[in-house]
Enzyme design. Sequence first.
Site, PDB file in Angstrom:
ATOM      1  CE  LYS A 133      -1.903   3.476   2.343  1.00  0.00           C
ATOM      2  NZ  LYS A 133      -1.436   4.330   3.453  1.00  0.00           N
TER       3      LYS A 133
ATOM      4  CG  ASP B  46      -6.787   3.581   2.050  1.00  0.00           C
ATOM      5  OD1 ASP B  46      -7.947   3.192   1.838  1.00  0.00           O
ATOM      6  OD2 ASP B  46      -6.415   4.735   1.817  1.00  0.00           O
TER       7      ASP B  46
END
Length: 219
Positions: A121, A139
């Site tokens: 991420k 996320d």
Amino acid sequence: MKIKDRYQWVLGYFSTHFPKAETELYYSNPFELLVAVILSAQCTDKRVNLITPPLFKAFPDAQSMSSADFDLLFPFIRSISYPNNKTKHLIGMSQMLLTQFGGEVPGTLEELQQLPGVGRKTANVILSVIYNQPTMAVDTHVYRVSRRIGLAAAADRTPLAVEKKLMRYIPKELVPLAHHWLILHGRYVCLARRPQCANCGLQQGCKFFEVNNNSLAKV
DNA sequence: ATCCCGAGGG
DNA sequence: CCCTCTGGAT
């Protein structure tokens, strides 16, 4: 509604509701953004922005942060989640920037993920914001919102599965914007605990609204 | 009690 | 796959 039409409809809606979509993290260079994104794990951007100005003043670059004493850096991180891990990661990450990458923030997913505290991420955020690559950082907001409004299926049970689904259907040139749109929608409308469905124009076909219609209609 | 722009280790 | 790290806001 077919999946392709759904994407087009949702992206069109977002484009008219979030004209200015960019990261809300405070930063002024690639190193600072990398630090800020590492710190943002399981923590709101607002509270990261509270600690980064003094942190960047005390440790402005990889050089100074790499040689920082743990007990000297820790107080700057202490008030957010996982301060021990994050302090360790910042020092280790800065050291690896110097030893492996010439003091510069690398520009590939593989290189970024080698850095302590940097997972898929965080790496995708850097690639998108710093290197202008069409990557989708998934996320908690992107994951939740995509599944609720039907951009991803219930079977997409991991952030990686959601990322692949989004990348398959979102036009490359819209990926960076779509990334921020999903985050902003998750942060301010499609909240995890108390989604503001009354203020949302995406009720039609939303799995969450479908199931919780009765209780949420009164909010 | 749950959530926040997750990552690392077992 | 699981678990742990962990503080502050709601």
